[in-house]
Design an enzyme around this catalytic site. Structure first.
Site, mmCIF file in Angstrom:
data_model
loop_
_atom_site.group_PDB
_atom_site.id
_atom_site.type_symbol
_atom_site.label_atom_id
_atom_site.label_comp_id
_atom_site.label_asym_id
_atom_site.label_seq_id
_atom_site.Cartn_x
_atom_site.Cartn_y
_atom_site.Cartn_z
ATOM 1 N N PHE A 1 0.841 -1.192 0.000
ATOM 2 C CA PHE A 1 0.000 0.000 0.000
ATOM 3 C C PHE A 1 0.881 1.250 0.000
ATOM 4 C CE2 PHE A 1 -2.516 3.247 2.256
ATOM 5 C CZ PHE A 1 -3.688 3.222 1.519
ATOM 6 N N ASN B 1 -2.840 1.847 10.832
ATOM 7 C CA ASN B 1 -3.555 2.305 9.644
ATOM 8 C C ASN B 1 -4.039 1.050 8.927
ATOM 9 O OD1 ASN B 1 -4.581 3.631 7.430
ATOM 10 N ND2 ASN B 1 -2.590 3.914 6.455
ATOM 11 N N PRO B 2 -5.210 0.530 9.312
ATOM 12 C CA PRO B 2 -5.675 -0.762 8.805
ATOM 13 C C PRO B 2 -6.422 -0.608 7.481
ATOM 14 C CG PRO B 2 -7.267 0.106 10.337
ATOM 15 C CD PRO B 2 -6.148 1.129 10.265
#
Length: 288
Positions: free
Chosen positions: A103, A195-196
């Site tokens: 990500f 920060n899932p």
């Protein structure tokens, strides 16, 4: 994307940079890129091996440089993330290696990282859950004076980037929804950050996200909270009394995540935080 070429008397094929940048900007704008001029400047600066601020000092580019620039512009127009083309993502004071399988850290997450830095006392133990590229973990390690920073990630592809980036932290391969992870740190942690994946399934996202960010790092179940719920329980187990947690969430979760923290019963001082655009972005709390 085409621009006019110049042929100076010495015979070297060169092109003026200003019209080349204008053509690149127009191409990216027509493709729907949100920041076409900035992206074009960053791409040509990457090709030339200079900082973006030095472009004002450069008048022309060589033919091979122009070809490389035009190729990158076309790939960006196809909505390949800018950071994948550059090979790095800027995050606070860091340049993180990124690419397919991890990500790309977003500017709004810098706020949670900054909160983590502010709440990390010298000698503290910090755990970064869903660490990805290591952006939050490394920011805390670099900007505060913790004794230990632990970065937890489950994706093998993301772990490869995390390990390359995270020389200053301890990397743990684990699933944050597993209630039994990090047994040696139970009740010993001062700061938990996360920060899932939190975007509700089915939400429309830009092509850069849909086609290049790993779905498991973006989507968090039907309501976007499938990972956040177990993360809250895990944070309560990891934190010492008085320790703090910060969790980023979707802008539709401004009420839900603080309520989940309160409902757990092991937290106090639950606080909702907005990002710089005024949208709900992360929630924090203190372990009772």
């Amino acid at each position: 994307m085409t621009v006019a070429h110049e042929h100076p008397s010495e015979g070297t094929d060169r092109t003026r940079l200003v019209p080349a940048l204008a053509a690149a900007t127009a191409r990216l704008a027509s493709a729907g890129v949100a920041s076409p001029r900035v992206d074009a400047e960053l791409l040509v600066a990457h090709v030339l091996g200079v900082g973006r601020g030095r472009l004002l000092l450069i008048d022309t580019v060589r033919a091979d440089e122009l070809r490389r620039f035009e190729d990158l512009v076309e790939r960006r127009a196809a909505r390949v993330p800018l950071q994948h083309l550059l090979g790095t993502a800027a995050f606070r004071h860091l340049e993180l290696e990124v690419g397919d399988g991890v990500f790309v850290p977003r500017p709004e997450t810098e706020l949670l990282a900054g909160w983590g830095v502010e709440h990390t006392a010298p000698g503290a133990t910090v755990v970064d859950l869903c660490s990805g590229s290591g952006a939050i973990a490394l920011s805390v390690a670099q900007e505060a004076r913790p004794a230990l920073v632990v970065a937890v990630e489950r994706s093998p592809r993301a772990l490869a980037f995390l390990r390359r980036n995270a020389s200053a932290v301890r990397v743990v391969e684990a699933d944050v929804t597993d209630p039994d992870i990090l047994p040696d740190l139970r009740g010993q942690v001062d700061v938990v950050l996360c920060n899932p994946p939190y975007v509700p399934d089915g939400t429309a996202v830009p092509p850069e996200v849909a086609d290049h960010d790993p779905a498991e790092a973006v989507f968090g179940g039907a309501d976007g909270l499938d990972v956040i719920r177990p993360v809250i329980r895990l944070a309560a187990e990891l934190l010492r009394a008085g320790g703090v947690v910060g969790i980023e969430h979707d802008d539709v979760h401004g009420a839900e995540v603080p309520e989940l923290l309160r409902a757990d019963g092991r937290f106090t001082a639950v606080t909702a935080h907005n990002d710089l655009t005024g949208r709900p972005r992360y929630a924090t709390a203190q372990r009772v």
